[in-house]
Design a protein around this motif. Structure first.
Motif, PDB file in Angstrom:
ATOM      1  N   GLU A  15     -19.406 -56.522 -19.265  1.00  0.00           N
ATOM      2  CA  GLU A  15     -18.670 -55.457 -18.733  1.00  0.00           C
ATOM      3  C   GLU A  15     -18.367 -55.277 -17.009  1.00  0.00           C
ATOM      4  N   GLU A  58     -35.915 -42.312 -13.122  1.00  0.00           N
ATOM      5  CA  GLU A  58     -35.597 -42.444 -14.321  1.00  0.00           C
ATOM      6  C   GLU A  58     -35.188 -41.299 -15.222  1.00  0.00           C
ATOM      7  N   ILE A  63     -23.222 -35.391 -17.269  1.00  0.00           N
ATOM      8  CA  ILE A  63     -22.382 -34.478 -16.828  1.00  0.00           C
ATOM      9  C   ILE A  63     -23.030 -33.051 -16.125  1.00  0.00           C
ATOM     10  N   ARG A  64     -23.858 -32.695 -17.253  1.00  0.00           N
ATOM     11  CA  ARG A  64     -24.949 -31.496 -16.843  1.00  0.00           C
ATOM     12  C   ARG A  64     -25.545 -31.790 -15.666  1.00  0.00           C
ATOM     13  N   GLY A  65     -26.147 -32.916 -15.473  1.00  0.00           N
ATOM     14  CA  GLY A  65     -26.907 -33.248 -14.198  1.00  0.00           C
ATOM     15  C   GLY A  65     -26.187 -32.956 -13.271  1.00  0.00           C
ATOM     16  N   LYS A  87     -19.059 -43.409 -16.053  1.00  0.00           N
ATOM     17  CA  LYS A  87     -19.074 -44.987 -16.403  1.00  0.00           C
ATOM     18  C   LYS A  87     -18.633 -45.734 -15.031  1.00  0.00           C
ATOM     19  N   LYS A  97     -24.737 -48.625 -17.458  1.00  0.00           N
ATOM     20  CA  LYS A  97     -23.967 -47.665 -18.083  1.00  0.00           C
ATOM     21  C   LYS A  97     -24.913 -46.812 -18.899  1.00  0.00           C
ATOM     22  N   PRO A  98     -24.564 -45.318 -18.877  1.00  0.00           N
ATOM     23  CA  PRO A  98     -25.288 -44.286 -19.597  1.00  0.00           C
ATOM     24  C   PRO A  98     -24.771 -45.120 -21.171  1.00  0.00           C
ATOM     25  N   LYS A  99     -26.067 -44.918 -21.973  1.00  0.00           N
ATOM     26  CA  LYS A  99     -26.126 -45.350 -23.312  1.00  0.00           C
ATOM     27  C   LYS A  99     -26.581 -44.570 -24.370  1.00  0.00           C
ATOM     28  N   SER A 100     -25.940 -44.813 -25.613  1.00  0.00           N
ATOM     29  CA  SER A 100     -26.709 -44.350 -26.787  1.00  0.00           C
ATOM     30  C   SER A 100     -27.818 -45.532 -27.202  1.00  0.00           C
ATOM     31  N   CYS A 101     -28.181 -45.177 -28.467  1.00  0.00           N
ATOM     32  CA  CYS A 101     -29.326 -46.118 -29.050  1.00  0.00           C
ATOM     33  C   CYS A 101     -28.589 -47.231 -29.796  1.00  0.00           C
ATOM     34  N   ILE A 102     -27.510 -47.324 -30.016  1.00  0.00           N
ATOM     35  CA  ILE A 102     -27.008 -48.805 -30.545  1.00  0.00           C
ATOM     36  C   ILE A 102     -25.565 -48.827 -30.070  1.00  0.00           C
TER      37      ILE A 102
END
Lengths: 102, 415
Positions: A15, A58, A63-65, A87, A97-102
């Motif tokens: 990407e 780390e 968005i909150r941050g 992104k 890129k911010p990710k989920s776990c899968i």
């Protein structure tokens, strides 16, 4: 895969995100921004600085941050990096890129 | 006598009590565990409750049953932690001093964080399924619901069990098919991330599931507010998604106790060393499970692996030895895909979920990152394992605390 940008060879994923942050330079960030049709201003760089700081500590980006960062409000954040601001700015900053776990 | 105090008797706290009672000499150490609630919930069951797959009885038990003999169990609200003075203040009992403190206070939903979410429509046509009350109210709603726009929504990351919202969408597809009203239901999955699956291998292997089940995706959606009067959610880019029934995962936050005690981050999670589980600010305070700010999934399997490593590290701390930097973010999760099938994923901080076999390399019987009925049976069997082994701190055979790379197809991993 490798990519040549701003007279440097960097490794990126499919990407276009840098896979090795140590290869990042401001010039590379500037060029990636151009590919995303973003012209970097001082204001953009302030946000990138904040993002780099979070990455080094780390802290997961959100968005909150951003909202609580005191650096920028959300509407302006969307204005600077239209589309998916988290992104896009992570891509320019040379971090994953911010990710989920899968 | 020295004191070890555990805050929270959920999955993590209960496991730690069970591990430590076996390790700490009774003549020297007194273990105390504190939790204000009587009921211990089987939280993975909240996913099944709305669809009448599990009954309410199957997801809750009296917490006391799982606290080992010899551990003092106090059912009371914790007012404050005073880390500088090594003490905890309780509502009734008063002050309790500790030599070692373990924070296992978990995470909670905070629907009040999003404007308009906890509105007069909360539990009318806006639901969560991360609480017993929410899952049960949603079950009652679904029993009579005749169809319309179902929106399954994630407010912001991090959330407990990051795959649960997707599983909810898959199970909803099956549920409405079985009821014969699938064509009357429009399912949309709305996420702040850039896809339902965000890791390249998983996206490649699993995106067909969304297509096959006709689940629409709205991505990069960072919610600003819920317009509960007009039944739509609106994000910062002014994108609107309409719903008839909104099933949302509200913002997840650590316990307010940590905010009161000045020990939490923006979301009240405790800054914790990701390899040792010692808190970053206090050497005699450790944190485990959902309460930490670790970049790992907030899930029972993660807490289970952490518990084995934290037990070792507490013993090392007591003996004045250096802590083991061993926790690797290992998670192991079954993902229900509906129709009696499930996936299994196994991953850690650095390795994304890949295909392979588990737990025996090349044998299985469980298949990684592929749908199968055996995986679904594994998920169903897990409820028994949870109540009978996991929270009692019994080691689950053949599954190690750190991730194994054996039997996995790792050649393409480079993220």
């Amino acid at each position: 895969m490798n990519k040549t940008i701003a007279q440097a060879t960097i490794s990126v994923n499919e990407e276009g995100y840098l896979t090795d942050f140590s290869q990042w330079t401001k010039e590379i960030g500037e060029e990636i921004a151009k590919e995303e049709n973003i012209d970097m201003s001082d204001r953009h760089w302030e946000v990138i600085d904040y993002i780099h700081n979070q990455y080094k500590n780390e802290v997961a980006l959100s968005i909150r941050g951003i909202k609580k960062s005191g650096v920028i409000n959300i509407k302006e954040f969307y204005g600077l990096f239209p589309g998916g601001p988290l992104k896009k700015c992570t891509k320019i900053a040379g971090i994953p890129k911010p990710k989920s776990c899968i | 006598m020295k004191n070890l105090v555990i805050l929270g008797a959920g999955t993590s706290g209960t496991m730690m009590a069970n591990h430590l009672i076996k390790k700490l000499p009774k003549s020297e150490w007194k273990i105390t565990i504190i939790d204000q609630y009587k009921t211990h919930y089987y939280q993975p069951g909240f996913l099944f409750l709305p669809f009448d797959i599990y009954t309410t009885k199957q997801v809750k038990k009296n917490g006391k049953k799982f606290i080992p003999k010899g551990v003092r169990y106090i059912q009371e609200k914790i007012e404050l932690i005073v880390p500088e003075k090594n003490k905890v203040i309780l509502e009734e009992v008063g002050e309790l001093t500790y030599d070692i403190l373990i924070v296992a206070t978990g995470t909670k939903i905070a629907p009040e964080e999003i404007d308009g979410m906890k509105s007069p429509k909360w539990y009318k046509n806006i639901f969560d399924f991360y609480t017993y009350e929410g899952a049960k109210a949603l079950r009652d709603k679904l029993r009579d619901w005749e169809g319309g726009k179902l929106v399954v929504h994630i407010s912001e990351m991090p959330i407990k069990c990051p795959v649960a919202p997707l599983e909810f969408a898959f199970l909803a597809d099956s549920y409405f098919k079985n009821k014969g009203i699938r064509e009357k239901v429009d399912i949309t999955f709305v996420t702040p991330l850039d896809g339902a699956f965000t890791k390249p291998k998983a996206t490649k292997a699993l995106h067909y599931l969304l297509e096959e089940k006709n689940i629409k995706e709205v991505t990069d959606f960072n919610i600003e507010r819920v317009d509960f009067e007009n039944n739509k959610i609106i994000d910062y880019a002014d994108t609107e998604v309409e719903y008839d029934l909104l099933v949302t995962v509200p913002t997840n936050m650590g316990d307010a106790l940590l905010e009161r005690s000045g020990m939490g981050d923006d979301l009240n999670f405790v800054p914790t060393n990701k390899a040792t589980l010692q808190t970053k600010d206090y050497e005699n305070i450790f944190a485990i499970g959902d309460a930490t700010d670790l970049p790992a999934s907030k899930a029972g399997s993660v807490a289970h692996f952490e518990a084995e490593i934290l037990t070792d590290n507490i013993m090392r701390h007591i003996n004045g030895e250096p802590l083991k930097e061993e926790f690797d973010g290992h998670a192991n999760c079954f993902i229900e895909t509906g129709g009696g099938k499930a996936l299994l994923i196994d991953f850690n901080y650095t390795h994304e979920p890949v295909e392979g076999t588990f737990p025996f390399p090349g044998v299985g019987p469980l298949q990684l990152l592929k749908e199968s009925r055996t995986n679904h049976m594994g998920k169903m069997a897990f409820r028994w394992i949870y109540w009978n082994m996991l929270i009692k701190g019994i080691h689950i055979p053949f599954v190690s605390a750190t991730m194994s790379t054996k039997g996995k197809q790792l050649e393409e991993v480079n993220t």
